[in-house]
Design an enzyme around this catalytic site. Structure first.
Site, PDB file in Angstrom:
ATOM      1  N   ARG A   1       0.839  -1.201   0.000  1.00 38.99           N
ATOM      2  CA  ARG A   1       0.000   0.000   0.000  1.00 38.99           C
ATOM      3  C   ARG A   1       0.869   1.244   0.000  1.00 38.99           C
ATOM      4  O   ARG A   1       1.816   1.346   0.778  1.00 38.99           O
ATOM      5  CB  ARG A   1      -0.898   0.000   1.243  1.00 38.99           C
TER       6      ARG A   1
ATOM      7  N   ARG B   1       2.252   0.823  10.387  1.00 38.34           N
ATOM      8  CA  ARG B   1       1.738   1.215   9.076  1.00 38.34           C
ATOM      9  C   ARG B   1       2.883   1.158   8.065  1.00 38.34           C
ATOM     10  O   ARG B   1       3.771   2.002   8.082  1.00 38.34           O
ATOM     11  CB  ARG B   1       1.146   2.634   9.162  1.00 38.34           C
TER      12      ARG B   1
ATOM     13  N   GLU C   1      -6.615  -1.189  15.161  1.00 32.88           N
ATOM     14  CA  GLU C   1      -7.166  -2.105  14.158  1.00 32.88           C
ATOM     15  C   GLU C   1      -6.176  -3.209  13.773  1.00 32.88           C
ATOM     16  O   GLU C   1      -5.026  -2.951  13.442  1.00 32.88           O
ATOM     17  CB  GLU C   1      -7.542  -1.305  12.907  1.00 32.88           C
TER      18      GLU C   1
ATOM     19  N   SER D   1     -10.328  -6.079   9.604  1.00 30.98           N
ATOM     20  CA  SER D   1     -11.533  -5.405   9.161  1.00 30.98           C
ATOM     21  C   SER D   1     -12.334  -6.422   8.367  1.00 30.98           C
ATOM     22  O   SER D   1     -11.811  -7.040   7.453  1.00 30.98           O
ATOM     23  CB  SER D   1     -11.150  -4.209   8.296  1.00 30.98           C
TER      24      SER D   1
ATOM     25  N   ARG E   1       0.752  -6.711  12.323  1.00 28.51           N
ATOM     26  CA  ARG E   1       0.181  -6.087  13.515  1.00 28.51           C
ATOM     27  C   ARG E   1       0.009  -7.107  14.646  1.00 28.51           C
ATOM     28  O   ARG E   1       0.111  -6.760  15.822  1.00 28.51           O
ATOM     29  CB  ARG E   1      -1.151  -5.411  13.174  1.00 28.51           C
TER      30      ARG E   1
END
Length: 428
Positions: free
Chosen positions: A261, A276, A348, A351, A390
RNA sequence: GGAGGAAUGGCCGAGUGGUUGAAGGCGGCGGUCUUGAAAACCGUUAUGCUCGGAAGGGCAUCGGGGGUUCGAAUCCCUCUUCCUCCGCCA
């Protein structure tokens, strides 16, 4: 993408429901494009019918040895006019398609209404944040000392926001992947796939990463290929343009892939550590279901993802997205947030979303209902089960000891040759 | 990379310019027969758009796009994919 027939007949309702997520539906433009389209179709079809009947007539006249020169010339002009209309119609339909493809999905009616993430609603919690008798460290402080993470060298190799794990850190990553895949394949009924890590624009359109979110993607120069931002893209597109047999549903796939990403627009956010990144591993869960089954399948999908955290004994909570915070394609979505002592917050880690027929329409994924009904669009769902990077952070931070070592959760030890604790090491 | 061949409905497979949306078979669905089932037989079975209250019309679709023609699954160009052979690499 929304059903254009639904939009045509329920324009006001659609406008209203989309406003809950902060999207302003341009009702006027849609009405104008739609009526222009109708006019062109009517005119074109009228002429085509004329052409078809005349052609038959010409064939008959030729058999009867009648001169057809005049008739032919007449039809030649009609043919020209049809071509013009079809060209105009083609352009117009492209415009309508573009218009429709940037309208987000309608939120489910049971989703809490609200435009910002403050209006997300916590639905349940598991575990307690660990009580430390010392000041717990964030992973960016903890890991370099253990020698399991080297961000400076990763930056040298590529640039900022890329991971370089080493020794026990690398093995922990691999153990997590195997553990997660085992749980989902052996106990939750998912079939494992290894998809391509690049996908073409058609596939990215199917999952609706394109055309609206191109800036979040890495594109391979001079090709139509993009690095996948999630396994959702290749795995959902396994069935693009396919018709599934009813008795195969629901189809459940899991895949671990790297995710790429560009994180454009996130500068200044989560800059420390590996929370991130431009590249991370993720175990993804993807389901294809009958329309009537998708709401319950979403609930079980979330439970499948939660199970991984439960077994790792990591505290988490589940949050439902308010209408305005749900992803573009999602009708309803839950986040699972894991407790990170280093940030003193739930963050998070997964999701999970029900897209209903939104992606299926874009990707043209259908099934044939048993009993001979019409072919229908499937519903697609997916969720992280879990983001491996994560989870790695969560383990390091939640299982840290006063002396800076990290205890390995029981369920992972078989995956690490019985290792019980990560001690400082130097492998790089 | 070079040379050939192929792409038709859910599947297999006919079809080289004028009732071909498309023969035939398989599969699916409905029925007859049967105590039930199988077999056999009969019927039925594509998708999208569009007009219509409905019944029922119309238009498009034979890998994608373009062209020739009054008319294209059928002829031409182009792209894509798959197969075979040769070369190269692992």
């Amino acid at each position: 993408m929304l059903d254009l027939a639904y939009l045509r007949e329920n324009l006001e309702e659609a406008r209203q429901r989309l406003s809950h997520r902060g999207f302003v539906l341009d009702v006027e433009t849609f009405r104008r494009l739609d009526s222009e389209r109708k006019n062109l179709i009517h005119e074109g079809e009228r002429l085509k019918q004329l052409r078809n009947t005349s052609s038959e007539e010409i064939a008959r006249l030729i058999k009867e040895k009648v001169d057809v020169t005049e008739k032919r010339n007449e039809m030649k002009a009609v043919g020209q006019r049809i071509k013009e209309i079809d060209e105009t119609l083609g352009t117009l339909e492209e415009e309508i398609y573009r218009f429709a493809s940037i309208i987000p999905n309608l939120p489910d009616t049971d989703v809490p209404i609200g435009l910002t993430e403050d209006q997300n609603v916590e639905v349940r919690r598991f575990g307690q944040p660990p009580a430390f008798d010392f000041e717990p460290k964030a992973h960016w402080d903890l890991c370099p000392a253990l020698g399991i993470l080297d961000l400076e060298r990763a930056t040298k190799i590529t640039g900022s926001r890329f991971p370089l794990l080493a020794g026990a850190g690398a093995r922990l990553e691999r153990a997590l992947i195997n553990f997660m895949l085992d749980v989902h394949t052996k106990e939750h009924g998912y079939s494992e796939v290894v998809p391509p890590f690049m996908a073409n624009s058609r596939s990215l359109f199917g999952t609706s990463n394109l055309p609206k979110f191109e800036e979040d993607l890495f594109k391979v120069k001079d090709t139509d290929y993009y690095l996948i931002p999630t396994a959702e893209v290749p795995v959902t597109n396994i069935y693009r343009d396919d018709i599934l047999e009813d008795d195969r549903l629901p189809v459940k796939f899991t895949a671990c892939t790297p995710c790429f990403r560009s994180e454009a627009g996130s500068y200044g956010k989560d800059v420390r550590g590996v929370f991130r990144q431009h590249q991370f591993n993720k175990v993804e869960l993807v389901k294809f279901t009958r329309p009537e089954d998708s709401p319950l399948e979403l609930e079980s999908l979330v439970k499948d993802a939660e199970e991984v955290l439960k077994r790792l004994r990591l505290p988490y909570r589940v949050v439902i997205h308010a209408t305005g915070d749900a992803g573009f394609a999602a009708a309803k979505s839950y986040d699972i947030e894991v407790w990170l002592p280093g940030q003193n917050a739930y963050r998070e880690i997964s999701s999970c979303s029900n897209f209903r027929d939104f992606q299926a329409r874009r990707a043209n994924i259908r099934y044939r209902p048993s009993g001979g009904g019409k072919v229908r669009l499937v519903h697609t769902l997916n969720g992280s089960g879990l983001a491996v990077g994560r989870t790695w952070i969560a383990i390091v931070e939640n299982y840290q000891q006063k002396d800076g070592t990290v205890v390995i959760p029981d369920v992972l030890r078989p995956y690490l040759n019985g290792m019980t604790v990560i001690k400082p090491q130097k492998v790089i």
